[in-house]
Design a protein around this motif. Structure first.
Motif, PDB file in Angstrom:
ATOM      1  N   LYS A 321     -10.889 -11.606  26.292  1.00 58.24           N
ATOM      2  CA  LYS A 321     -10.491 -10.472  26.946  1.00 58.24           C
ATOM      3  C   LYS A 321      -9.384 -10.553  27.687  1.00 58.24           C
ATOM      4  O   LYS A 321      -8.951 -11.829  28.236  1.00 58.24           O
ATOM      5  CB  LYS A 321     -11.301  -9.990  27.526  1.00 58.24           C
ATOM      6  CG  LYS A 321     -11.991 -10.232  29.030  1.00 58.24           C
ATOM      7  CD  LYS A 321     -12.700  -9.128  29.985  1.00 58.24           C
ATOM      8  CE  LYS A 321     -13.355 -10.264  31.073  1.00 58.24           C
ATOM      9  NZ  LYS A 321     -13.718  -9.151  32.066  1.00 58.24           N
ATOM     10  N   ASP A 322      -8.448  -9.933  28.233  1.00 57.13           N
ATOM     11  CA  ASP A 322      -7.202 -10.298  28.133  1.00 57.13           C
ATOM     12  C   ASP A 322      -6.414  -9.229  29.140  1.00 57.13           C
ATOM     13  O   ASP A 322      -6.607  -7.645  28.012  1.00 57.13           O
ATOM     14  CB  ASP A 322      -5.843 -10.916  26.911  1.00 57.13           C
ATOM     15  CG  ASP A 322      -4.489 -10.920  27.516  1.00 57.13           C
ATOM     16  OD1 ASP A 322      -4.320 -12.542  28.054  1.00 57.13           O
ATOM     17  OD2 ASP A 322      -3.891 -10.232  28.296  1.00 57.13           O
ATOM     18  N   PHE A 323      -5.834  -8.763  29.735  1.00 58.27           N
ATOM     19  CA  PHE A 323      -4.888  -7.611  30.390  1.00 58.27           C
ATOM     20  C   PHE A 323      -3.835  -7.112  29.656  1.00 58.27           C
ATOM     21  O   PHE A 323      -3.600  -6.436  30.418  1.00 58.27           O
ATOM     22  CB  PHE A 323      -4.828  -8.168  32.004  1.00 58.27           C
ATOM     23  CG  PHE A 323      -5.023  -7.393  32.936  1.00 58.27           C
ATOM     24  CD1 PHE A 323      -5.393  -6.405  33.336  1.00 58.27           C
ATOM     25  CD2 PHE A 323      -3.553  -6.867  33.627  1.00 58.27           C
ATOM     26  CE1 PHE A 323      -5.219  -5.199  34.710  1.00 58.27           C
ATOM     27  CE2 PHE A 323      -3.061  -5.785  34.406  1.00 58.27           C
ATOM     28  CZ  PHE A 323      -4.526  -5.009  35.052  1.00 58.27           C
ATOM     29  N   ALA A 324      -3.804  -7.389  28.755  1.00 62.06           N
ATOM     30  CA  ALA A 324      -2.290  -7.565  28.325  1.00 62.06           C
ATOM     31  C   ALA A 324      -2.462  -5.723  27.791  1.00 62.06           C
ATOM     32  O   ALA A 324      -3.128  -5.164  27.624  1.00 62.06           O
ATOM     33  CB  ALA A 324      -2.221  -8.575  26.451  1.00 62.06           C
ATOM     34  N   HIS A 325      -1.020  -5.200  28.258  1.00 64.31           N
ATOM     35  CA  HIS A 325      -1.525  -3.789  27.994  1.00 64.31           C
ATOM     36  C   HIS A 325      -0.140  -3.206  28.030  1.00 64.31           C
ATOM     37  O   HIS A 325       0.465  -2.361  26.725  1.00 64.31           O
ATOM     38  CB  HIS A 325      -1.493  -3.060  29.151  1.00 64.31           C
ATOM     39  CG  HIS A 325      -0.787  -3.577  30.009  1.00 64.31           C
ATOM     40  ND1 HIS A 325       0.128  -2.732  31.061  1.00 64.31           N
ATOM     41  CD2 HIS A 325      -1.445  -3.842  31.609  1.00 64.31           C
ATOM     42  CE1 HIS A 325       0.490  -3.039  32.003  1.00 64.31           C
ATOM     43  NE2 HIS A 325      -0.870  -3.926  32.089  1.00 64.31           N
ATOM     44  N   SER A 326       1.361  -4.235  28.566  1.00 60.98           N
ATOM     45  CA  SER A 326       2.822  -4.138  27.536  1.00 60.98           C
ATOM     46  C   SER A 326       3.036  -4.280  26.722  1.00 60.98           C
ATOM     47  O   SER A 326       2.215  -5.710  26.191  1.00 60.98           O
ATOM     48  CB  SER A 326       3.971  -4.623  28.476  1.00 60.98           C
ATOM     49  OG  SER A 326       3.193  -5.636  28.832  1.00 60.98           O
ATOM     50  N   PRO A 327       4.417  -3.595  25.482  1.00 59.69           N
ATOM     51  CA  PRO A 327       4.692  -4.339  24.402  1.00 59.69           C
ATOM     52  C   PRO A 327       4.785  -6.137  24.252  1.00 59.69           C
ATOM     53  O   PRO A 327       4.010  -6.197  23.532  1.00 59.69           O
ATOM     54  CB  PRO A 327       5.991  -4.355  23.580  1.00 59.69           C
ATOM     55  CG  PRO A 327       5.206  -2.201  24.706  1.00 59.69           C
ATOM     56  CD  PRO A 327       4.636  -3.043  26.489  1.00 59.69           C
ATOM     57  N   SER A 328       5.128  -6.458  25.539  1.00 58.91           N
ATOM     58  CA  SER A 328       5.572  -8.121  25.150  1.00 58.91           C
ATOM     59  C   SER A 328       3.624  -8.330  26.051  1.00 58.91           C
ATOM     60  O   SER A 328       4.400  -9.598  24.921  1.00 58.91           O
ATOM     61  CB  SER A 328       6.324  -8.377  26.095  1.00 58.91           C
ATOM     62  OG  SER A 328       6.354  -7.781  28.181  1.00 58.91           O
ATOM     63  N   LYS A 329       4.044  -8.231  26.263  1.00 58.45           N
ATOM     64  CA  LYS A 329       2.360  -9.209  26.882  1.00 58.45           C
ATOM     65  C   LYS A 329       1.303  -8.691  25.839  1.00 58.45           C
ATOM     66  O   LYS A 329       0.513 -10.013  25.283  1.00 58.45           O
ATOM     67  CB  LYS A 329       1.582  -8.349  28.129  1.00 58.45           C
ATOM     68  CG  LYS A 329       2.159  -8.390  29.141  1.00 58.45           C
ATOM     69  CD  LYS A 329       1.950  -8.237  30.542  1.00 58.45           C
ATOM     70  CE  LYS A 329       2.342  -8.361  31.406  1.00 58.45           C
ATOM     71  NZ  LYS A 329       1.641  -7.042  33.046  1.00 58.45           N
ATOM     72  N   LEU A 363       6.101   5.001  23.010  1.00 60.13           N
ATOM     73  CA  LEU A 363       5.151   3.662  22.244  1.00 60.13           C
ATOM     74  C   LEU A 363       6.187   2.980  21.326  1.00 60.13           C
ATOM     75  O   LEU A 363       4.875   2.242  21.115  1.00 60.13           O
ATOM     76  CB  LEU A 363       4.299   5.098  21.740  1.00 60.13           C
ATOM     77  CG  LEU A 363       2.918   5.676  21.868  1.00 60.13           C
ATOM     78  CD1 LEU A 363       2.502   6.661  20.964  1.00 60.13           C
ATOM     79  CD2 LEU A 363       2.035   4.146  21.599  1.00 60.13           C
ATOM     80  N   GLN A 364       7.293   3.589  21.286  1.00 59.16           N
ATOM     81  CA  GLN A 364       8.065   3.017  19.775  1.00 59.16           C
ATOM     82  C   GLN A 364       8.420   1.047  20.651  1.00 59.16           C
ATOM     83  O   GLN A 364       8.469   0.362  19.803  1.00 59.16           O
ATOM     84  CB  GLN A 364       9.582   3.580  20.162  1.00 59.16           C
ATOM     85  CG  GLN A 364      10.126   3.911  20.742  1.00 59.16           C
ATOM     86  CD  GLN A 364      11.291   4.399  20.460  1.00 59.16           C
ATOM     87  OE1 GLN A 364      11.538   5.176  20.043  1.00 59.16           O
ATOM     88  NE2 GLN A 364      12.443   4.332  21.319  1.00 59.16           N
ATOM     89  N   GLU A 365       7.616   1.065  21.669  1.00 59.88           N
ATOM     90  CA  GLU A 365       8.195  -0.041  22.184  1.00 59.88           C
ATOM     91  C   GLU A 365       7.377  -0.786  21.682  1.00 59.88           C
ATOM     92  O   GLU A 365       7.448  -2.311  21.611  1.00 59.88           O
ATOM     93  CB  GLU A 365       8.296   0.151  24.051  1.00 59.88           C
ATOM     94  CG  GLU A 365       9.061   0.441  24.303  1.00 59.88           C
ATOM     95  CD  GLU A 365      10.904   0.024  23.951  1.00 59.88           C
ATOM     96  OE1 GLU A 365      11.001  -1.302  24.112  1.00 59.88           O
ATOM     97  OE2 GLU A 365      11.925   0.355  24.110  1.00 59.88           O
ATOM     98  N   TYR A 366       5.998  -0.742  21.012  1.00 58.79           N
ATOM     99  CA  TYR A 366       5.424  -1.133  20.642  1.00 58.79           C
ATOM    100  C   TYR A 366       5.468  -1.630  19.021  1.00 58.79           C
ATOM    101  O   TYR A 366       4.541  -2.400  18.803  1.00 58.79           O
ATOM    102  CB  TYR A 366       3.863  -0.740  20.693  1.00 58.79           C
ATOM    103  CG  TYR A 366       3.424  -0.643  21.946  1.00 58.79           C
ATOM    104  CD1 TYR A 366       2.041  -1.522  22.431  1.00 58.79           C
ATOM    105  CD2 TYR A 366       3.556  -0.060  23.033  1.00 58.79           C
ATOM    106  CE1 TYR A 366       1.702  -1.082  23.283  1.00 58.79           C
ATOM    107  CE2 TYR A 366       2.917   0.650  24.131  1.00 58.79           C
ATOM    108  CZ  TYR A 366       2.008  -0.969  24.052  1.00 58.79           C
ATOM    109  OH  TYR A 366       1.468  -0.604  25.985  1.00 58.79           O
ATOM    110  N   ARG A 367       6.460  -1.350  18.524  1.00 60.68           N
ATOM    111  CA  ARG A 367       6.822  -1.858  16.762  1.00 60.68           C
ATOM    112  C   ARG A 367       6.316  -3.761  17.296  1.00 60.68           C
ATOM    113  O   ARG A 367       7.217  -3.669  17.438  1.00 60.68           O
ATOM    114  CB  ARG A 367       8.493  -1.390  16.553  1.00 60.68           C
ATOM    115  CG  ARG A 367       8.396  -1.712  15.032  1.00 60.68           C
ATOM    116  CD  ARG A 367       9.493  -1.325  14.830  1.00 60.68           C
ATOM    117  NE  ARG A 367      10.026   0.110  14.944  1.00 60.68           N
ATOM    118  CZ  ARG A 367       9.649   1.090  14.306  1.00 60.68           C
ATOM    119  NH1 ARG A 367       9.318   1.012  13.645  1.00 60.68           N
ATOM    120  NH2 ARG A 367       9.661   2.322  14.855  1.00 60.68           N
ATOM    121  N   GLY A 368       5.522  -3.660  15.863  1.00 55.11           N
ATOM    122  CA  GLY A 368       4.670  -5.190  15.840  1.00 55.11           C
ATOM    123  C   GLY A 368       4.395  -5.606  16.282  1.00 55.11           C
ATOM    124  O   GLY A 368       4.050  -7.578  16.275  1.00 55.11           O
ATOM    125  N   ALA A 369       3.906  -5.327  17.574  1.00 54.13           N
ATOM    126  CA  ALA A 369       3.358  -5.807  18.897  1.00 54.13           C
ATOM    127  C   ALA A 369       2.323  -6.243  18.219  1.00 54.13           C
ATOM    128  O   ALA A 369       1.716  -7.529  17.975  1.00 54.13           O
ATOM    129  CB  ALA A 369       2.874  -4.720  19.770  1.00 54.13           C
TER     130      ALA A 369
END
Length: 450
Positions: A321-329, A363-369
């Motif tokens: 499990k990981d706290f990652a939620h922003s696109p880069s993370k 949301l578009q910042e998540y492209r390819g994440a």
């Protein structure tokens, strides 16, 4: 000193309350609700309020200071009473600065990696019995609290959050620490409810770098273009120490770090964590830990809580499990798991839970994440969107934003949990990424599926 906490139940606030109590301060506090583990930890130290709510009668002239948490609003009854009485009111970061004015302040900033880097530094220092004051955003193995304050320690290590300080202090927390030694790990747009443009967000890091004391040191990620540009353009008379991802290999699901003494197996993995490690090494060297001592200690670092935290494992499969939620993370975490387990099926599950992630424009910042995953799943709660008073987000918008035709999308917690239960998890690496809990997922139950 007599200190009263308004919103004592917060993750950071309750740890500071405990730290001051252990230092000998008289501590009281209020909150309208307190969740676990804050509740039990405050109760253990005799600091849990007798009843929830705001009680202006608790605010009396014999208090030396108020510490105001982000959870409290501007019209909070206790806050208004404190203002009437002229009691000194500190935000959380303001008070930490007051506690560390006479110390060497080491501040770790960045959109991602700051908790892990701070944790690595504290692990290494703890390993070598070097006592420091600290504030970190995750519970660490071997440490009782996330905040530790003394009169005698020379260093104060602070995780530098860029979010706002309090309802009446709209400055980012890390602007208040005035570091002697600072690190910036990376810049990726976040907190769009506060920083509406990328340029506005980047500017907060420029101010942070300019706040480093004259003659201080900046350690920075030379592979992040935004960070590099800020570091190279600052007029602040400071020393600069760039770092890059060190050489490493992955063999049989084991990451091997290249050191002057040869290959060394380490517990953490992923390019982003190797980058974090390189930054932590520079900071530790500034604090008197030489390279050999750093490598000796970091070999046993298993990671910070909820940062690629292993929650289950059997002979062929593993779950994190990981706290990652922003696109880069999300992108870095998913790529790290796939790089580590190349021959396994990677199932990546992301909960869109924060204000930014549930914003239709962001949301578009998540492209390819989630591209590195073999199977990609997104869970979000339409109810959470309503609570945050955002425009409705549709499944088709999410699919388009991630740019992945086979994306699996759930809005019902029970259906998502049923999906997980039906998985065979043979030769699989599962990663659950969220700052929430997928509408009530029991992580202990997940362990029973492996």
């Amino acid at each position: 000193m007599r200190i009263h906490f308004i919103a004592i139940g917060g993750s950071a606030m309750h740890n500071l309350a405990i730290a001051l109590h252990q230092k000998g301060y008289q501590v009281t506090g209020s909150d309208d609700t307190i969740f676990e583990p804050s509740k039990s930890r405050l109760q253990k130290h005799g600091l849990l309020p007798k009843e929830f709510g705001w009680f202006p009668e608790k605010i009396t002239s014999n208090l030396d200071a108020i510490i105001l948490g982000m959870h409290a609003k501007e019209d909070n009854a206790e806050l208004l009473r404190a203002k009437e009485l002229g009691i000194t009111i500190y935000s959380y970061p303001e008070f930490l600065y007051e506690q560390s004015k006479e110390k060497t302040r080491v501040v770790i900033g960045g959109s991602h990696g700051k908790t892990t880097i701070t944790s690595m530094i504290l692990h290494v220092l703890h390993y070598h019995d070097k006592e420091v004051d600290y504030m970190v955003g995750a519970q660490l193995e071997g440490f009782d609290t996330m905040v530790h304050l003394t009169e005698e320690n020379d260093f104060m290590v602070l995780e530098g959050d860029e979010y706002l300080s309090s309802a009446i202090d709209r400055r980012p927390k890390f602007h208040l620490y005035k570091p002697n030694i600072a690190l910036v790990s990376g810049i990726a747009w976040d907190h769009i409810n506060v920083f509406p443009t990328f340029d506005n967000y980047v500017d907060q890091f420029r101010i942070f770098i300019d706040s480093i004391v004259n003659g201080g040191a900046l350690v920075y990620n030379d592979e992040d273009e935004a960070v590099k540009k800020l570091a190279e353009s600052t007029q602040n008379p400071i020393r600069k120490f760039p770092y890059t991802i060190p050489e490493y290999t992955v063999e049989d699901d084991q990451t091997l770090l290249q050191t002057p003494e040869g290959e060394m197996p380490i517990e953490v993995f992923g390019a982003h964590n190797l980058s974090n490690l390189a930054g932590a090494k520079w900071i530790c060297q500034h604090m008197g830990i030489d390279e050999d001592e750093f490598y000796e200690a970091i070999a046993s670092f298993k990671g910070a809580s909820k940062r690629l935290e292993k929650i289950a494992e059997n002979s062929t499969s593993i779950a994190y499990k990981d706290f990652a939620h922003s696109p880069s993370k999300v992108s870095a975490t998913t790529r790290a798991v796939k790089d580590q387990y190349k021959d396994r099926k990677v199932i990546a599950c992301l909960e869109l839970h924060t204000y930014s992630s549930l914003n239709a424009e962001f949301l578009q910042e998540y492209r390819g994440a989630l591209d590195a995953a073999d199977e990609a799943v997104v869970f979000y709660s339409p109810h959470a969107v309503k609570i945050k008073q955002l425009e409705e987000v549709t499944a088709s918008q999410i699919e388009k934003a991630f740019d992945r035709n086979d994306l699996i999308i759930f809005t019902n917690p029970e259906e998502f949990q049923q999906y997980l239960k039906q998985q065979k998890f043979a030769n699989t690496a599962l990663v659950l990424m969220s700052s929430g809990n997928y509408g009530g997922l029991n992580f202990d139950e997940v362990k029973s599926w492996f």
